[in-house]
Design a protein around this motif. Structure first.
Motif, PDB file in Angstrom:
ATOM      1  N   ARG A   1      36.861  35.197  55.044  1.00 20.84           N
ATOM      2  CA  ARG A   1      37.734  35.252  53.900  1.00 20.84           C
ATOM      3  C   ARG A   1      37.657  35.596  52.797  1.00 20.84           C
ATOM      4  O   ARG A   1      36.945  36.094  52.856  1.00 20.84           O
ATOM      5  N   VAL A   2      39.273  36.038  52.366  1.00 21.61           N
ATOM      6  CA  VAL A   2      38.329  37.567  50.949  1.00 21.61           C
ATOM      7  C   VAL A   2      39.324  37.562  50.003  1.00 21.61           C
ATOM      8  O   VAL A   2      40.416  37.610  49.895  1.00 21.61           O
ATOM      9  N   ARG A   3      39.433  37.644  48.338  1.00 23.51           N
ATOM     10  CA  ARG A   3      40.067  37.589  47.874  1.00 23.51           C
ATOM     11  C   ARG A   3      40.051  39.137  46.880  1.00 23.51           C
ATOM     12  O   ARG A   3      39.250  39.684  45.977  1.00 23.51           O
ATOM     13  N   GLY A   4      41.470  40.242  46.559  1.00 26.96           N
ATOM     14  CA  GLY A   4      40.779  41.214  46.437  1.00 26.96           C
ATOM     15  C   GLY A   4      41.654  42.325  45.248  1.00 26.96           C
ATOM     16  O   GLY A   4      42.442  41.550  45.633  1.00 26.96           O
ATOM     17  N   GLU A   5      41.485  43.784  45.401  1.00 32.49           N
ATOM     18  CA  GLU A   5      42.513  44.894  44.907  1.00 32.49           C
ATOM     19  C   GLU A   5      43.913  44.696  45.404  1.00 32.49           C
ATOM     20  O   GLU A   5      43.957  44.923  46.988  1.00 32.49           O
ATOM     21  N   LYS A   6      44.864  44.928  44.665  1.00 29.29           N
ATOM     22  CA  LYS A   6      46.145  44.654  45.079  1.00 29.29           C
ATOM     23  C   LYS A   6      46.525  46.387  45.964  1.00 29.29           C
ATOM     24  O   LYS A   6      46.117  47.285  45.085  1.00 29.29           O
ATOM     25  N   LEU A   7      46.553  46.352  47.454  1.00 26.62           N
ATOM     26  CA  LEU A   7      46.717  47.492  48.036  1.00 26.62           C
ATOM     27  C   LEU A   7      47.833  48.750  47.515  1.00 26.62           C
ATOM     28  O   LEU A   7      48.477  48.216  47.055  1.00 26.62           O
ATOM     29  N   GLY A   8      46.776  49.932  47.684  1.00 22.98           N
ATOM     30  CA  GLY A   8      47.817  50.680  46.630  1.00 22.98           C
ATOM     31  C   GLY A   8      46.979  50.965  45.023  1.00 22.98           C
ATOM     32  O   GLY A   8      48.168  51.866  44.310  1.00 22.98           O
ATOM     33  N   SER A   9      46.923  50.299  44.220  1.00 27.74           N
ATOM     34  CA  SER A   9      46.362  49.860  43.059  1.00 27.74           C
ATOM     35  C   SER A   9      44.821  49.459  42.256  1.00 27.74           C
ATOM     36  O   SER A   9      44.657  50.863  42.652  1.00 27.74           O
TER      37      SER A   9
ATOM     38  N   GLU B   1      40.464  33.155  35.997  1.00 27.73           N
ATOM     39  CA  GLU B   1      39.555  33.938  37.475  1.00 27.73           C
ATOM     40  C   GLU B   1      38.988  34.991  36.821  1.00 27.73           C
ATOM     41  O   GLU B   1      37.766  34.954  37.215  1.00 27.73           O
ATOM     42  N   ILE B   2      39.752  35.510  36.151  1.00 26.16           N
ATOM     43  CA  ILE B   2      39.330  37.769  35.167  1.00 26.16           C
ATOM     44  C   ILE B   2      37.880  37.097  34.258  1.00 26.16           C
ATOM     45  O   ILE B   2      36.529  37.546  34.318  1.00 26.16           O
ATOM     46  N   LEU B   3      38.456  35.436  33.489  1.00 26.88           N
ATOM     47  CA  LEU B   3      37.364  35.617  32.399  1.00 26.88           C
ATOM     48  C   LEU B   3      36.253  34.635  32.755  1.00 26.88           C
ATOM     49  O   LEU B   3      35.206  35.629  32.554  1.00 26.88           O
ATOM     50  N   LEU B   4      36.381  34.065  34.483  1.00 26.24           N
ATOM     51  CA  LEU B   4      35.191  33.419  34.532  1.00 26.24           C
ATOM     52  C   LEU B   4      34.182  34.981  35.298  1.00 26.24           C
ATOM     53  O   LEU B   4      32.935  34.581  35.143  1.00 26.24           O
ATOM     54  N   ALA B   5      35.102  35.981  35.863  1.00 28.23           N
ATOM     55  CA  ALA B   5      34.101  36.896  36.496  1.00 28.23           C
ATOM     56  C   ALA B   5      33.609  37.530  35.242  1.00 28.23           C
ATOM     57  O   ALA B   5      32.113  38.163  35.716  1.00 28.23           O
ATOM     58  N   HIS B   6      34.146  37.857  34.335  1.00 28.88           N
ATOM     59  CA  HIS B   6      33.145  38.448  33.175  1.00 28.88           C
ATOM     60  C   HIS B   6      32.303  38.014  33.023  1.00 28.88           C
ATOM     61  O   HIS B   6      31.890  38.226  32.743  1.00 28.88           O
TER      62      HIS B   6
ATOM     63  N   PHE C   1      32.103  46.053  36.908  1.00 29.51           N
ATOM     64  CA  PHE C   1      32.568  45.397  36.943  1.00 29.51           C
ATOM     65  C   PHE C   1      33.530  45.271  37.781  1.00 29.51           C
ATOM     66  O   PHE C   1      34.267  43.855  37.744  1.00 29.51           O
ATOM     67  N   GLU C   2      34.394  46.353  38.004  1.00 29.31           N
ATOM     68  CA  GLU C   2      35.522  46.712  38.040  1.00 29.31           C
ATOM     69  C   GLU C   2      35.397  46.300  39.907  1.00 29.31           C
ATOM     70  O   GLU C   2      36.577  45.759  40.774  1.00 29.31           O
ATOM     71  N   ASP C   3      34.373  46.890  40.254  1.00 29.42           N
ATOM     72  CA  ASP C   3      34.133  47.063  41.556  1.00 29.42           C
ATOM     73  C   ASP C   3      33.814  44.881  41.782  1.00 29.42           C
ATOM     74  O   ASP C   3      34.651  44.407  42.960  1.00 29.42           O
ATOM     75  N   PHE C   4      33.337  44.491  40.756  1.00 28.56           N
ATOM     76  CA  PHE C   4      33.175  42.975  41.338  1.00 28.56           C
ATOM     77  C   PHE C   4      34.074  42.094  41.202  1.00 28.56           C
ATOM     78  O   PHE C   4      34.820  41.728  42.318  1.00 28.56           O
ATOM     79  N   LEU C   5      35.108  42.901  40.299  1.00 31.94           N
ATOM     80  CA  LEU C   5      36.811  41.854  40.426  1.00 31.94           C
ATOM     81  C   LEU C   5      37.628  42.465  41.712  1.00 31.94           C
ATOM     82  O   LEU C   5      38.723  41.539  41.911  1.00 31.94           O
ATOM     83  N   ASP C   6      37.473  44.236  41.899  1.00 34.49           N
ATOM     84  CA  ASP C   6      38.042  44.284  43.067  1.00 34.49           C
ATOM     85  C   ASP C   6      37.701  43.045  44.568  1.00 34.49           C
ATOM     86  O   ASP C   6      38.370  42.802  44.719  1.00 34.49           O
ATOM     87  N   MET C   7      36.230  43.238  44.461  1.00 34.62           N
ATOM     88  CA  MET C   7      35.949  42.175  45.393  1.00 34.62           C
ATOM     89  C   MET C   7      36.640  40.746  45.932  1.00 34.62           C
ATOM     90  O   MET C   7      37.463  40.109  46.682  1.00 34.62           O
ATOM     91  N   LEU C   8      36.283  39.942  44.501  1.00 35.53           N
ATOM     92  CA  LEU C   8      36.614  38.691  43.570  1.00 35.53           C
ATOM     93  C   LEU C   8      38.700  38.854  44.171  1.00 35.53           C
ATOM     94  O   LEU C   8      38.965  37.819  45.023  1.00 35.53           O
ATOM     95  N   SER C   9      38.992  39.630  44.520  1.00 36.22           N
ATOM     96  CA  SER C   9      40.866  40.206  43.772  1.00 36.22           C
ATOM     97  C   SER C   9      40.559  40.005  46.024  1.00 36.22           C
ATOM     98  O   SER C   9      42.042  39.837  46.274  1.00 36.22           O
ATOM     99  N   ALA C  10      40.004  40.754  46.224  1.00 32.97           N
ATOM    100  CA  ALA C  10      40.664  40.599  47.789  1.00 32.97           C
ATOM    101  C   ALA C  10      39.870  39.529  48.781  1.00 32.97           C
ATOM    102  O   ALA C  10      40.476  39.399  49.811  1.00 32.97           O
TER     103      ALA C  10
END
Length: 246
Positions: A38-46, A82-87, A143-152
């Motif tokens: 299962r995954v949370r991540g980057e919006k496709l195309g953005s 979630e973004i602040l927690l990831a930060h 950090f942005e890699d991390f956000l992309d991963m969590l987003s997916a």
């Protein structure tokens, strides 16, 4: 057979949604579970690739500006909380002297994989390889890699996004198709390669044949992304099960 669940501590679980496939080995019949994560991540195309550093320095660790926080929320499937927690979690992985410039910092893969959410995950190395944008190809994470991963890996990410990243994670050689070698590596990651859990050669060959029989629509000996997405679309629990939660 009970459905296994990978618990990672810190309230994080990587659940695997599984499909039961028969494996014939001589007269005996075994069963293995082909598991889809299962995954949370980057919006496709953005995505959250910005290249800027619009953070506000607020003492020790830097604080995200309201503008940057809004942009990250717009570009991902994550909430502001979630973004602040990831930060906060990312800040804890980098040296103190680099925390005032967190957006340009990179965490080495070895350090990143100490996260409780990842260290027991059988696909942890593949996750870093897929989401890392390191020019040195060392799989370090920004950090942005991390956000992309969590987003997916988010509950809010769509089936399209989840299947896109699941396919990339399972495509070990990166050729855009799941061939027999990819499928064998996938099964070995899930079952482990210890003698008591590893499939015999006959069982592995039969399992791969069964997977291809069910999934390889054009019968070219591989599973392309469209075929993979078709299989996933028939797995109703996939979207809710493919996730990592901080």
């Amino acid at each position: 057979m009970a459905t296994p669940m990978y618990g990672f501590g810190g309230g994080v679980i990587w659940n695997m949604q599984m499909r039961r496939l028969p494996v014939s080995g001589g007269d005996a019949e075994a069963e293995v579970l082909l598991q889809f994560p299962r995954v949370r991540g980057e919006k496709l195309g953005s995505g959250v690739r910005r290249g800027g550093s619009a953070a506000i320095m607020g003492g020790a660790p830097s604080q995200l500006s309201k503008q940057l926080l809004n942009e990250y929320q717009e570009l991902t499937y994550l909430t502001k909380q979630e973004i602040l927690l990831a930060h906060k979690r990312f800040s804890e992985m980098i040296q103190k002297e680099n925390r005032s410039n967190i957006e340009s910092a990179r965490v080495p893969k070895e350090k990143f994989l100490t996260l409780p959410e990842l260290k027991a995950n059988p696909f942890r190395h593949r996750i870093c390889r897929v989401f890392s944008t390191a020019e040195q190809a060392d799989d370090s994470m920004s950090f942005e890699d991390f956000l992309d991963m969590l987003s997916a890996f988010s509950d809010s990410a769509t089936l399209e996004v989840k299947s896109h990243y699941a396919f990339r994670i399972f495509d070990f050689d990166g050729d855009g198709a799941l061939n027999e070698t990819d499928l064998e590596m996938l099964v070995n990651h899930l079952t482990g390669e210890e003698q008591d859990s590893k499939l015999s050669n006959n069982e592995m060959r039969q399992l791969i044949a069964n997977i291809l029989e069910e999934s390889d629509i054009d019968k070219d000996g591989t599973i392309n992304h469209s075929e993979f997405q078709h299989v996933i679309s028939r797995s109703p629990d996939f979207v809710s099960s493919f996730k990592i939660i901080l």
